[in-house]
Design an enzyme around this catalytic site. Sequence first.
Site, PDB file in Angstrom:
ATOM      1  CB  SER A   1      31.613  24.660 -28.477  1.00  0.00           C
ATOM      2  OG  SER A   1      32.964  24.647 -28.054  1.00  0.00           O
ATOM      3  CD  GLU A   2      34.028  28.558 -24.892  1.00  0.00           C
ATOM      4  OE1 GLU A   2      33.133  27.681 -24.801  1.00  0.00           O
ATOM      5  OE2 GLU A   2      35.086  28.532 -24.230  1.00  0.00           O
TER       6      GLU A   2
END
Lengths: 217, 217, 232, 232
Positions: free
Chosen positions: A45-46
């Site tokens: 997840s960025e």
Amino acid sequence: MLDKNGIAKRIAQEVEDGYYVNLGIGIPTLVANYVRDDISVEFQSENGILGMGPFPIEGEEDADLINAGKQTITALPGASYFDSATSFAMIRGKHVDLTILGAMEVAENGDIANWKIPGKMVKGMGGAMDLVASAENIIVAMMHTNRAGESKILKRCSLPLTGVGCVKKIVTNLAVLEVTEDGFLLLERAPGVTVDDIKTATEGNLIIKGEVKEMNV
Amino acid sequence: MLDKNGIAKRIAQEVEDGYYVNLGIGIPTLVANYVRDDISVEFQSENGILGMGPFPIEGEEDADLINAGKQTITALPGASYFDSATSFAMIRGKHVDLTILGAMEVAENGDIANWKIPGKMVKGMGGAMDLVASAENIIVAMMHTNRAGESKILKRCSLPLTGVGCVKKIVTNLAVLEVTEDGFLLLERAPGVTVDDIKTATEGNLIIKGEVKEMNV
Amino acid sequence: MIRKTKANVTEALVGVQDGMTFMLGGFGLCGIPENAISELVRLGVKDITCISNNAGVDDFGLGLLLHQHQIKKMVSSYVGENDEFERQMLSGELEVELTPQGTLAEKCRAAQAGFPAFFTPAGYGTEVAEGKEVREFNGKMHILEEAFKADFAFVKAWKGDAAGNLIFKGTARNFNPCMCGAATITVAEVEELVPEGELDPNQIHIPGIFVQRIFQGKDYEKRIEQRTVRQK
Amino acid sequence: MIRKTKANVTEALVGVQDGMTFMLGGFGLCGIPENAISELVRLGVKDITCISNNAGVDDFGLGLLLHQHQIKKMVSSYVGENDEFERQMLSGELEVELTPQGTLAEKCRAAQAGFPAFFTPAGYGTEVAEGKEVREFNGKMHILEEAFKADFAFVKAWKGDAAGNLIFKGTARNFNPCMCGAATITVAEVEELVPEGELDPNQIHIPGIFVQRIFQGKDYEKRIEQRTVRQK
């Protein structure tokens, strides 16, 4: 015709053993629920986690542990946390094997638009522009048409672009499409959907080669 | 005339409270021994430590804890370790307040040469080029002349450059010099050294304004 | 002796003025510098430019500054979840510069690390590339992006020491480390401030050299934006 | 299921060939991938290009590869402390590209992070700038440097897990993290290999995504180049 979960289920079949996968907000998030459990996949997840796990059990939410959709999450064994520059080093540096994201429009040249409707809605691109500019393996999860029934699979995007010539594969409620030099190659149709249904719903050039098999979902 | 320790002692007077200081190999390393102990100074070594302490007590050497000169060191309370990219982020980003390094030649335009003698010695620039290109506060520690008695304080450098127009201050065995637009301004002379001695030993343009005081070392 | 440790947020924010550019860490409401934001509201500084991945929600985070019309310009990657923001933007009251998230992070890191500019593929062929130099490397198009410039960076860490060393927690790390040292003055607020020597030098996320002021924050609300749970 | 963990160095280095470009972590002899270097000596691969801050000493580190004339080209910042190196370089047997240390680190990091090029002030006006684009930013001259390209990166860490997560120790960290993910295949050798879940996710220096192969190293000599001590 597939619902959102059906789309996620079909996309999950594209996930291979050892993949690092970035899931966008919306339908893509659901993909995690359908990945085969005999393979090893890590979700990135960025906002800064690799090895993202399921939502926490009630009462165990941690405000310091969220995903890019701002949802509370958990971390699996082998997870790591990192800063935003490092996170996009993973993305820009092509270390993420598969990117799954939503779209408002996709064009037959692989262009994608998903961040802005001029004068109306401007939420911003978030990490989408970095993702589409860098990933070599992008799958778009979307509805084939908008609520008015108009095609979102177009000759050219009408909305401001997120990236150019980057989409390779699209999974919609009606079909699986591959973006080729000549247009959208129809790979599979959703259960109960005919090739003609797909033709009608597709504004961009649709290529049909031989028998089009039904999805196995 | 100063010896190496004298040069280090004089330079130590330039170190101010709260400074982060990078010390080069050779004379600069000795500066740490002479910094006033009523001020707080942190030494950075570009191989990846901030808060470098003295050499270890015999038997306590750790192969995983060295400085840029490859010497075994210790870490003080408040120290941190980091990678090379982060280390040079500190240097290039102007977070280091003072850089002290040696030189083979310095020119009156602020150029410095200290990494290569063509056809003879090529050790490499190490971190020196990053340091001199980035630091706003550079002091060069060096001998005024070479073993043959030739000046190393020049009109123009003859050796391949490490950086251009970057040196501001020089402390030699004979003098303290400031690099100005018009040449080397003589600030101080070493104990027992006359202005004429310094004139003789300086090839570059030497500027003398009024009485030149003797160093207080 | 020069001390980085400040007694409270007011002392830590000495020098903030109207018209300045601020960087603020956090992703959504996770890891935001709550104390610094409250103080900016109290001080009422105006015409400020905020570089922050998001713009808070209507009644928390940067939304508090928006409500008081203190913000002239936002530089962000994603600004949904905030009706007042949308209203001010669409009405033209608020200037907005949208930047891809990875580019935003790297423009901070470039400022921190002394790189004036870098080439990135993100945004090529889009509005983001307008007016920017385009160049091909390895058969792929890239655009030239420049480092940010800011007066203050406000970051939030989990633990910190008197030397300014910081350790972040979980995904509250996000943009915070990238902004340390990326502005003229970096102010870190921490949940736990310890004496020098208590943090393991091998586990420090941001060395103190990138931090000019540090203080023990208080009353952290740590609001959760999307509480999602599963059944046992 | 795909496994990153390899049984030994031989398995970990499958695929190395003559003429390839390798990155090797370490500063001086500190934090060098001793096992990988030994295996490269054993394999006898030739005409290789090594990107490494230093070139080892005469009888250890990369000096071992130099003695066997396996290295065609070195890309380094500092190559003193090695007589055989100097001999090969001055005689023209060995090609040498000297790069400022910070630029070397960032050319690795650029490869890791997908940036093709960046502007840096280091080396402007020197031999290093020859043939490179020069540009002024903020009144200061900079040169354009490009990311490295390499086939393998060999790094050494303190602890690692089966997911490829790495933790380094002290100043043995140096170039090792910058090289992870900067080559097609990154091979990490570790002093202690633990199962997934044993490392604190908040304390990992390099997330596993940057590492393709990992193995438990052995017989570390950890030679000290300059043993310096003080009296009690």
